[in-house]
Design a protein around this motif. Structure first.
Motif, short mmCIF file in Angstrom:
data_model
loop_
_atom_site.label_atom_id
_atom_site.label_comp_id
_atom_site.label_asym_id
_atom_site.label_seq_id
_atom_site.Cartn_x
_atom_site.Cartn_y
_atom_site.Cartn_z
N GLN A 17 47.47 38.01 52.75
CA GLN A 17 47.63 39.47 52.38
C GLN A 17 47.21 39.95 51.00
O GLN A 17 46.62 40.69 50.81
CB GLN A 17 48.92 39.97 52.90
CG GLN A 17 49.03 40.06 54.15
CD GLN A 17 50.35 40.98 54.76
OE1 GLN A 17 51.27 41.23 54.05
NE2 GLN A 17 50.41 41.28 55.98
N GLY A 21 44.21 41.94 49.26
CA GLY A 21 44.64 42.97 48.77
C GLY A 21 43.82 43.04 47.34
O GLY A 21 44.11 44.16 46.64
N THR A 60 40.07 52.96 50.09
CA THR A 60 41.35 52.48 49.99
C THR A 60 42.28 53.57 49.22
O THR A 60 41.36 54.52 48.58
CB THR A 60 41.52 51.24 49.04
OG1 THR A 60 40.99 51.60 47.85
CG2 THR A 60 41.09 49.87 49.72
N TYR A 174 48.84 47.50 60.79
CA TYR A 174 47.87 48.44 60.24
C TYR A 174 48.59 49.12 59.20
O TYR A 174 47.89 49.71 58.31
CB TYR A 174 47.47 49.22 61.01
CG TYR A 174 46.60 48.81 62.16
CD1 TYR A 174 45.15 48.73 62.27
CD2 TYR A 174 47.23 48.63 63.46
CE1 TYR A 174 44.50 48.32 63.16
CE2 TYR A 174 46.38 48.20 64.75
CZ TYR A 174 45.07 47.83 64.39
OH TYR A 174 44.24 47.61 65.51
N GLY A 199 44.62 47.49 50.99
CA GLY A 199 43.88 46.70 51.82
C GLY A 199 44.61 45.51 52.22
O GLY A 199 43.92 44.49 52.56
N SER A 200 45.95 45.65 52.16
CA SER A 200 46.73 44.52 52.62
C SER A 200 46.69 44.32 54.23
O SER A 200 47.14 43.26 54.81
CB SER A 200 48.00 44.40 52.11
OG SER A 200 47.82 44.39 50.79
N LYS A 202 45.31 45.72 58.31
CA LYS A 202 43.97 45.97 59.16
C LYS A 202 43.56 47.21 58.79
O LYS A 202 44.45 48.22 58.94
CB LYS A 202 44.17 45.51 60.49
CG LYS A 202 44.38 44.15 60.75
CD LYS A 202 44.98 43.64 62.10
CE LYS A 202 44.29 43.97 63.21
NZ LYS A 202 44.92 43.50 64.61
N PRO A 203 42.25 47.33 58.78
CA PRO A 203 41.73 48.81 58.55
C PRO A 203 41.34 49.62 59.88
O PRO A 203 41.45 48.76 60.77
CB PRO A 203 40.26 48.47 58.05
CG PRO A 203 39.91 47.05 58.55
CD PRO A 203 41.12 46.37 58.74
N ASN A 204 41.06 50.68 59.87
CA ASN A 204 40.47 51.54 61.16
C ASN A 204 39.23 50.96 61.48
O ASN A 204 38.59 50.30 60.90
CB ASN A 204 40.85 53.01 61.18
CG ASN A 204 40.15 53.85 60.10
OD1 ASN A 204 39.35 53.24 59.66
ND2 ASN A 204 40.42 54.78 60.12
N TYR A 209 41.32 51.39 54.93
CA TYR A 209 42.49 50.74 54.94
C TYR A 209 43.91 51.57 54.69
O TYR A 209 43.65 52.56 53.99
CB TYR A 209 42.57 49.75 54.06
CG TYR A 209 41.62 48.60 54.26
CD1 TYR A 209 42.22 47.44 54.80
CD2 TYR A 209 40.27 48.71 53.57
CE1 TYR A 209 41.51 46.08 55.04
CE2 TYR A 209 39.31 47.63 54.00
CZ TYR A 209 39.94 46.51 54.71
OH TYR A 209 39.12 45.41 55.02
N ASP A 210 45.00 51.41 55.00
CA ASP A 210 46.27 52.09 54.61
C ASP A 210 46.31 53.72 54.98
O ASP A 210 46.76 54.46 54.26
CB ASP A 210 46.40 51.86 53.31
CG ASP A 210 46.60 50.52 52.78
OD1 ASP A 210 47.32 49.77 53.41
OD2 ASP A 210 46.05 50.11 51.64
#
Lengths: 274, 251
Positions: A17, A21, A60, A174, A199-200, A202-204, A209-210
């Motif tokens: 992670q 990140g 991000t 997520y 970005g640690s 999962k993205p959509n 991310y986040d």
């Protein structure tokens, strides 16, 4: 034996992670079109179709590293540094309670006694206000997303509460949120007590991310319930502090409100290209 | 040819008839539903604070000075001016002005059928603000005097404002339970008084309440800040009788 395997797996996950990140902000292009936003019964965010022009949004949240460049270039004094009234958190507080800490600011998000950001330069900047976020945007020639743009970006085409559907149990894949039953006892069960490196998780489907968790993200726009006599700031997406049992704002529907000069250690932003 | 057309028309009508309920349903699924006027009115009612009369003109002028200063981001009275206030004036200052900030997600949006629900938590009394540490400390250290002023004010205005309810929970004012029930029984309209009773029982870990179905729904593992139980006579009576039993059993 099984215990040591679990520990090794946990350590590996944490290192993995942290490795992903490290990435910095890049932009994702969201094409113009009619987007379905809001919810059927949500009184502040009604279900509707909205036409949105093409925009490019950061993949991000804005990092400490990026905010430091702004401070070094401009010598800008943030609201927290000027007013000495940032709101910080430590485990043990009642739900929705925060502490005012005169030593807290973006360099010490939860006050000097709880450490600085030296080894957190790839975490989102926090303990900044909406006013500070706008000052950064002016300097960097970017802007904050509108409430509608943020929602279209977070949904990534989905019409459900979360971009993966309606199952809250998947949130841990997520988003960096608070998994404890309350805030009396520290919760770092996902590897992070406070923020995580951007970005640690999962993205959509758009590669963002986040969008939920980590920090609340300031947006531009107003709600019908906003007072006429004063300005409010609105932020979306929930934060590391948010839990299923407290606010639960880590979704594509809810919209919060806060004083434009308030600096909380769970507030940050992501930018949109002008 | 003619027969075929008629058959085709009948088939179309049949198809239309079969599809109609589904398309209507689909339309219903995609339509935003506003809260009823009574629900919206109750939301406004819940958010109303009670304005105490003690030194009100002076306190309003002091607050205006804070807000009129060049820096609109400041929200606290300076320490010297604060300490110079009498106890009654301090009470008014606290009840109409909160010095600190509320978190982004403290906002309680209006919801459908709000007027038919008893919530587990109170909405924010001061919008995007909340009491600072010195304000919370004042309430706790001057509990007896503050409770007395609240009672005096409520008896005059016949209303327990959201700011008063919040103060009673903050001070853990369990001694006000009979008074709160008396106020509730005036018109049985203010369900947030029932919320205060439940919060007092919860915060003092009153076992019979903590083992109840209401507690699990409002404060249990699957609850959140907007959890509620439906208003009905049985729930109302149960909350009141439990609160009185808790009050009578206090040491």
């Amino acid at each position: 034996m099984a215990g040591s395997k679990i520990l090794l797996f946990w350590l590996f996950s944490l290192l993995y992670q942290q490795a992903i990140g490290q990435q910095d902000t890049s932009f994702v292009r969201i094409e113009q079109g009619d987007y379905s936003l809001g919810g059927k019964t949500h009184q502040l965010n009604p279900l509707r179709k909205v036409h949105i022009q093409t925009f490019c949004i950061a993949a991000t949240e804005l990092t400490n590293h990026q905010f430091k460049a702004f401070i070094e270039a401009t010598h800008y004094i943030t609201d927290a540094e000027r007013l000495k009234n940032a709101m910080v958190f430590e485990p043990g507080l009642d739900e929705f309670k925060w502490l005012e800490d005169s030593t807290a600011c973006w360099k010490y998000p939860n006050g000097k006694s709880r450490g600085g950001i030296e080894d957190k330069m790839n975490h989102p900047v926090t303990s900044i206000s909406y006013s500070d976020a706008r000052a950064y945007c002016t300097w960097a020639k970017v802007r904050l997303p509108s409430l509608d743009e943020w929602e279209a970006a977070s949904r990534a085409g989905a019409s459900t509460l979360y971009f993966w559907g309606n199952d809250v149990e998947k949130i841990g894949e997520y988003a960096n949120i608070w998994h404890g039953r309350n805030h009396k006892v520290a919760d770092a069960s996902d590897g992070y007590l406070y923020t995580s490196p951007v970005g640690s998780f999962k993205p959509n489907a758009y590669g963002l991310y986040d969008m939920y968790g980590n920090v609340f993200e300031f947006c531009e726009g107003t709600l019908r319930t906003d007072p006429k006599d004063r300005k409010l700031a609105h932020a979306r997406g929930g934060s590391w502090w948010c839990s299923k049992n407290a606010c639960g704002f880590f979704n594509s529907l809810d919209i919060g409100r806060v004083s434009p000069h308030a600096s909380f250690s769970n507030q940050g932003f992501r930018v949109v290209k002008r | 040819m003619k027969i075929q057309t008629v058959k085709c028309c009948r088939l179309s009508v049949l198809l239309l008839f079969l599809l109609l309920p589904f398309s209507l349903f689909a339309q219903e699924e995609g339509t935003w539903k506003p809260a009823s006027p009574s629900s919206q009115a109750y939301h406004e009612y819940r958010l109303k604070n009670t304005i105490p009369p003690y030194g009100l003109v002076k306190i309003k002028a002091l607050i205006a000075q804070i807000k009129d200063s060049e820096d609109d981001s400041r929200s606290s009275l300076n320490q010297k001016a604060y300490l110079a206030l009498s106890l009654n004036e301090k009470f008014t200052y606290h009840m109409i002005h909160a010095e600190s900030y509320s978190q982004n997600c403290d906002a309680v949006p209006p919801i459908i059928d709000e007027d038919k629900k008893i919530f587990g938590t109170l909405p924010d009394a001061f919008n995007e603000s909340s009491w600072s540490e010195r304000q919370a400390n004042f309430l706790k250290s001057q509990k007896d005097a503050v409770v007395s002023l609240i009672k005096e004010s409520v008896n005059r205005s016949k209303r327990v404002g959201l700011n008063y309810k919040t103060a009673l929970v903050e001070m853990n004012a369990t001694e006000t339970i009979p008074f709160l029930i008396e106020q509730y029984n005036r018109d049985h309209k203010d369900f947030d008084i029932l919320t205060v009773l439940m919060l007092l029982m919860k915060n003092n870990e009153y076992k019979p309440f903590m083992m109840s179905a209401s507690f699990i729904k409002l404060y249990g593992a699957k609850s959140d800040a907007q959890s509620f139980i439906n208003y009905n006579k049985a729930n109302e009576e149960l909350i009141i009788s439990r609160a009185m039993a808790f009050y009578n059993g206090r040491k």
